[in-house]
Enzyme design. Structure first.
Site, PDB file in Angstrom:
ATOM      1  N   SER A  61       0.782  -1.236   0.000  1.00  0.00           N
ATOM      2  CA  SER A  61       0.000   0.000   0.000  1.00  0.00           C
ATOM      3  C   SER A  61       0.814   1.287   0.000  1.00  0.00           C
ATOM      4  O   SER A  61       0.388   2.287  -0.586  1.00  0.00           O
ATOM      5  CB  SER A  61      -0.965   0.007   1.192  1.00  0.00           C
ATOM      6  N   ASP A  97      -3.799   5.839  11.055  1.00  0.00           N
ATOM      7  CA  ASP A  97      -3.654   4.395  11.285  1.00  0.00           C
ATOM      8  C   ASP A  97      -2.230   4.004  11.677  1.00  0.00           C
ATOM      9  O   ASP A  97      -1.965   2.835  11.994  1.00  0.00           O
ATOM     10  CB  ASP A  97      -4.091   3.602  10.044  1.00  0.00           C
ATOM     11  N   HIS A 115       0.219   3.931   7.189  1.00  0.00           N
ATOM     12  CA  HIS A 115       0.376   4.459   5.837  1.00  0.00           C
ATOM     13  C   HIS A 115       0.972   5.862   5.846  1.00  0.00           C
ATOM     14  O   HIS A 115       0.550   6.719   6.622  1.00  0.00           O
ATOM     15  CB  HIS A 115      -0.970   4.469   5.114  1.00  0.00           C
TER      16      HIS A 115
END
Length: 268
Positions: free
Chosen positions: A38, A242, A245
């Site tokens: 990601s 989070d 990321h």
């Protein structure tokens, strides 16, 4: 109409054509594969919609990610089109994509060397994937090789593979312990299948994790012992809420390190 006027309008038409060259008329001279999970696909600018509570991209494009007629991307149909953010939106399906390192990397290369030539980016990253899911013969490995080969059909040279992955492999001790062996095998397989034994690889040592074994994975990444492999460190990055990321600022920062490393180590 006089001959002079005809020549004038002909000249204006030529200027207009030169100024507004369609992306499909360009063929990239320098091709880069973008792979991993990601943080390579890009999550910069991802927010939670206050009404639906769903994740969405805020739509903000920093200057470092602006489109450039000399930056192309290989789309889902393996056609060259002008690159734009979010770069991985077609490839990282089922995920919410935002700003990643690909566009600012290409812009940084061209800013430092305006004569470098058109750049072709080949997005291949998939969020949430482990290194096992990139092993030879798997879906994502096969897709990477297929897209990389397709990118070379119109000419151009494969310059490097940019790799940002490993957060998922921190969840289980066994996966973390095997990470170095698996990553080295992946690199060797890619080079073999692309007939590019010395293909430059620039990988990121992760700075966030899904599990407790981040130090083991980082140690593996920082100590890959293969020719033409450089490791850059994401330590010190800033993250979304989070804590996993990279935010837009840090995606841009890591892209600059990618660019500096490529130019200093592989662009001769």
């Amino acid at each position: 109409m006089s001959k002079g006027m005809l020549l004038f309008f002909f000249f204006i038409a030529l200027l207009a054509h030169a100024r507004f060259v369609r992306p499909e008329e360009l063929q990239p001279k320098n091709i880069f594969i973008l792979a991993g999970q990601s943080n390579m696909a890009g999550r910069g600018g991802i927010i939670t919609d206050p009404e639906t509570k769903a994740l969405k991209w805020d739509g903000k494009i920093p200057p470092q990610s602006n489109p450039n007629t000399n930056i192309l991307q290989l789309d889902l149909n393996k056609t060259w089109v002008q690159a734009h953010e979010p770069l991985h939106v077609q490839i990282d399906y089922g995920k919410t994509c935002g700003i990643g390192p690909g566009m600012p990397f290409a812009n940084a290369i061209l800013a430092k060397d305006p004569s470098y030539g058109a750049i072709g980016l080949v997005p291949c990253a998939k969020g949430g994937t482990s290194i096992r899911q990139w092993a030879w013969g798997t879906e994502y490995y096969n897709r990477l090789v297929d897209r990389a080969k397709a990118s070379l059909q119109c000419g151009g040279k494969l310059q490097a593979l940019l790799w940002y992955q490993g957060e998922t492999d921190t969840k289980e001790k066994r996966d973390a312990m095997l990470y170095k062996t698996r990553l080295e095998k992946f690199i060797q397989d890619v080079r073999h299948d692309l007939n590019s034994p010395d293909l430059p690889i620039i990988l990121v040592a992760i700075a966030s994790a899904e599990g407790p074994f981040i130090d083991t994975v980082r140690d593996a990444q920082l100590n890959i012992n293969l020719k033409n492999v450089k490791c850059i460190d994401a330590k010190g990055s800033h993250f979304l809420q989070d804590n996993l990321h990279l935010n837009t600022e840090s995606e841009i920062h890591i892209s600059q390190i990618f660019a500096d490393t490529f130019l200093s180590s592989f662009c001769h």
